[in-house]
Design an enzyme around this catalytic site. Structure first.
Site, PDB file in Angstrom:
ATOM      1  NE  ARG A   1      64.089  -2.870   0.476  1.00 56.05           N
ATOM      2  CZ  ARG A   1      63.906  -4.200   0.446  1.00 56.05           C
ATOM      3  NH1 ARG A   1      63.052  -4.732  -0.407  1.00 56.05           N
ATOM      4  NH2 ARG A   1      64.563  -4.968   1.270  1.00 56.05           N
TER       5      ARG A   1
ATOM      6  NE  ARG B   1      64.563 -10.512   0.971  1.00 54.16           N
ATOM      7  CZ  ARG B   1      65.360  -9.655   1.590  1.00 54.16           C
ATOM      8  NH1 ARG B   1      66.597  -9.990   1.884  1.00 54.16           N
ATOM      9  NH2 ARG B   1      64.920  -8.457   1.918  1.00 54.16           N
TER      10      ARG B   1
ATOM     11  NE  ARG C   1      67.983   0.623   5.737  1.00 46.13           N
ATOM     12  CZ  ARG C   1      67.648  -0.646   5.976  1.00 46.13           C
ATOM     13  NH1 ARG C   1      67.868  -1.176   7.142  1.00 46.13           N
ATOM     14  NH2 ARG C   1      67.105  -1.360   5.035  1.00 46.13           N
TER      15      ARG C   1
HETATM   16  P1  AMP Z   1      65.323  -4.213   6.128  1.00 47.89           P
HETATM   17  O1  AMP Z   1      64.599  -5.372   6.687  1.00 47.89           O
HETATM   18  O2  AMP Z   1      66.592  -3.891   6.877  1.00 47.89           O
HETATM   19  O3  AMP Z   1      65.545  -4.321   4.638  1.00 47.89           O
HETATM   20  O4  AMP Z   1      64.377  -2.938   6.345  1.00 47.89           O
HETATM   21  C1  AMP Z   1      63.102  -2.874   5.743  1.00 47.89           C
HETATM   22  C2  AMP Z   1      62.596  -1.458   5.746  1.00 47.89           C
HETATM   23  O5  AMP Z   1      62.473  -1.003   7.106  1.00 47.89           O
HETATM   24  C3  AMP Z   1      63.517  -0.430   5.093  1.00 47.89           C
HETATM   25  O6  AMP Z   1      63.346  -0.366   3.687  1.00 47.89           O
HETATM   26  C4  AMP Z   1      63.078   0.851   5.798  1.00 47.89           C
HETATM   27  O7  AMP Z   1      61.852   1.323   5.293  1.00 47.89           O
HETATM   28  C5  AMP Z   1      62.840   0.370   7.221  1.00 47.89           C
HETATM   29  N1  AMP Z   1      64.068   0.441   8.036  1.00 47.89           N
HETATM   30  C6  AMP Z   1      64.778  -0.583   8.576  1.00 47.89           C
HETATM   31  N2  AMP Z   1      65.834  -0.139   9.271  1.00 47.89           N
HETATM   32  C7  AMP Z   1      65.815   1.212   9.170  1.00 47.89           C
HETATM   33  C8  AMP Z   1      66.653   2.264   9.641  1.00 47.89           C
HETATM   34  N3  AMP Z   1      67.757   2.005  10.368  1.00 47.89           N
HETATM   35  N4  AMP Z   1      66.307   3.550   9.324  1.00 47.89           N
HETATM   36  C9  AMP Z   1      65.212   3.824   8.618  1.00 47.89           C
HETATM   37  N5  AMP Z   1      64.387   2.894   8.109  1.00 47.89           N
HETATM   38  C10 AMP Z   1      64.676   1.590   8.387  1.00 47.89           C
END
Ligand code: AMP
Length: 216
Positions: free
Chosen positions: A172, A127, A88
């Protein structure tokens, strides 16, 4: 075959990754799902990550890099994997390069899913999923056949992610545009980079991804 799905929150990475698991036997590695599991389990990692995730910020690179490093050693990724939500930022991408090199692995395709910001806000804030089996639904685009009853398992309990509210979603997206979008350039320069139209219907996006993987 090892794949990275790159795209903003709500682009459909999780949906497409699950389809690829079923069709191609690849393993979905979603750092978001793994972190949410750690939060639910009340582990040390989960405790450290929860407040950061609820705000929509990025959890520290050390934590997510360690999680992925451990997963890449597990036997279930030997047939191939799909990275969903990782890397990310630039530091994570570089850590991934080092990790893959040391394990003798490589990425065969990086696929960017392009979706515009307003569509993402609508997709994410609507969602929800079944609390029991995890089947995903949407207030506008995919309601259960019988209102309030899960199509798959019949449960009547549904959950929404705490970070799927409008204010956090906008934050986000901002984090994505600032920290993650530069990876498009990073991977574009390396080759094996493809973009698909994530605004299309799920089945149409799936066909685009399959076509990419067939020639990757
Ligand atoms: P997601 O389900 O991919 O939208 O991730 C949800 C949340 O998890 C994000 O908003 C971050 O807070 C954390 N997160 C997920 N993947 C990462 C990553 N590769 N690096 C840092 N934070 C992450």
């Amino acid at each position: 075959m090892n794949v990275i799905l790159l795209g903003p929150p709500g682009a459909g990475k999780g949906t497409q990754a699950k389809g690829l698991e079923e069709r191609r036997g690849l393993r979905q590695l979603s750092t978001g799902d793994m972190l949410r599991a750690a939060v639910a389990a009340g582990s040390e990692t989960g405790r450290r990550a929860k407040a950061i995730m609820d705000r929509g910020d990025l959890v520290s690179d050390d934590i997510v890099v360690a999680i992925i490093a451990e997963r890449l050693d597990a036997p279930d990724v030997k047939n191939g994997f799909i990275l969903d939500g990782f890397p990310r930022n630039g530091a994570q991408a570089e850590a991934l390069d080092r990790m893959l090199k040391s394990k003798g692995m490589k990425i065969d395709a990086v696929i960017e899913m392009k979706v515009d910001d307003e569509a993402l806000v609508e997709r994410i804030t609507g969602r929800y999923s079944c609390a029991k089996c995890g089947k995903g639904y949407h207030d506008r685009f995919e309601r259960p056949a019988r209102e309030g009853v899960c199509d798959v398992c019949g449960s009547q309990e549904f959950i929404r992610r705490p970070d799927d509210n409008e204010a956090t979603v906008r934050g986000r997206l901002e984090v994505y545009n600032r920290q993650t979008a530069p990876l498009i350039d990073y991977y574009g320069k390396k080759g094996s980079f493809y973009a698909v139209d994530g605004m299309a219907e799920i089945a149409a996006v799936r066909r685009q991804i399959e076509a990419v993987l067939d020639r990757a």
